[in-house]
Design a protein around this motif. Structure first.
Motif, short mmCIF file in Angstrom:
data_model
loop_
_atom_site.label_atom_id
_atom_site.label_comp_id
_atom_site.label_asym_id
_atom_site.label_seq_id
_atom_site.Cartn_x
_atom_site.Cartn_y
_atom_site.Cartn_z
N PHE A 118 0.84 -1.19 0.00
CA PHE A 118 0.00 0.00 0.00
C PHE A 118 0.88 1.24 0.00
N LYS A 119 0.46 2.24 -0.79
CA LYS A 119 1.11 3.55 -0.79
C LYS A 119 0.03 4.54 -0.37
N PHE A 120 0.18 5.12 0.81
CA PHE A 120 -0.82 6.04 1.33
C PHE A 120 -0.54 7.46 0.86
N LYS A 121 -1.61 8.20 0.60
CA LYS A 121 -1.46 9.57 0.11
C LYS A 121 -1.29 10.57 1.26
N GLY A 122 -1.55 10.15 2.47
CA GLY A 122 -1.41 11.04 3.62
C GLY A 122 -1.14 10.23 4.87
N ASP A 123 -1.09 10.90 6.02
CA ASP A 123 -0.86 10.20 7.27
C ASP A 123 -2.03 9.27 7.57
N VAL A 124 -1.71 8.10 8.09
CA VAL A 124 -2.72 7.12 8.43
C VAL A 124 -2.66 6.85 9.92
N LYS A 125 -3.79 7.07 10.59
CA LYS A 125 -3.81 6.83 12.03
C LYS A 125 -4.22 5.42 12.38
N GLN A 126 -5.01 4.78 11.51
CA GLN A 126 -5.41 3.39 11.70
C GLN A 126 -5.44 2.72 10.35
N PHE A 127 -5.10 1.44 10.39
CA PHE A 127 -5.14 0.65 9.17
C PHE A 127 -5.44 -0.78 9.55
#
Length: 178
Positions: A168-177
């Motif tokens: 996965f490449k996230f576009k922004g900060d991720v707090k939960q996944f």
């Protein structure tokens, strides 16, 4: 053969031609090593078969060092082979063969032989390298796909079952996944 190619990491690998060797005909193994599991049972005629274990595929790679009367060329070639093919990091490395350049087998060399000289007075030598693919399936090049629907079905190319590795490449900060 090409040893250690990793297209994703930008590593071209080591071509056997670059080592100064001539590779003979490599016969691809029909199947991985097969070990049957049986159990002796009292009062039974024969044995109770419990199935087979399938191990790695073993590739025997005949090589020739064409050094002629040049002892230094022979010694340099032997050193290059040792440096290139001995894996000190305990990782299995991919190898591809010319006939099936689209398949990569991951494994390790189990034998770098003592070489035999071809002619008296010549530094030409021959031997057979042994490469074992612990996972006997040949893998095709890695493929990247875009997930554009829900649910998304992907059928990978190839000749065997494969479990996808999903990144996965996230576009922004991720707090939960999850």
């Amino acid at each position: 053969f090409i040893f250690g190619r990793n297209v994703e990491a930008g590593l071209p690998g080591i071509n056997s031609n670059d080592l100064g060797i001539i590779v003979g005909q490599v016969a691809l193994p029909l199947a991985p090593a097969i070990t049957e599991n049986t159990q002796n049972v009292s009062g039974m005629y024969g044995q109770h078969w419990l199935g087979n274990n399938y191990g790695g595929k073993t590739f025997s790679i005949p090589i020739t060092i064409p050094a002629g009367d040049d002892e230094q060329l022979y010694r340099n070639t032997v050193e290059n082979i040792s440096n290139a093919l001995i894996a000190l990091n305990n990782e299995e490395i991919g190898i591809t063969f010319g006939d099936w350049a689209d398949r990569t087998y991951f494994g390790h060399f189990t034998s770098l032989p003592d070489l035999s000289f071809v002619n008296p007075g010549s530094w030409d030598a021959q031997g057979t390298l042994t490469f074992v693919a612990s996972d006997p399936k040949g893998y095709l090049e890695q493929e990247t796909t875009q997930v554009n629907s829900q649910p998304y079905y992907l059928t990978p190319d190839g000749n065997a079952e494969s479990s996808p590795i999903i990144g996965f490449k996230f576009k922004g900060d991720v707090k939960q996944f999850g």
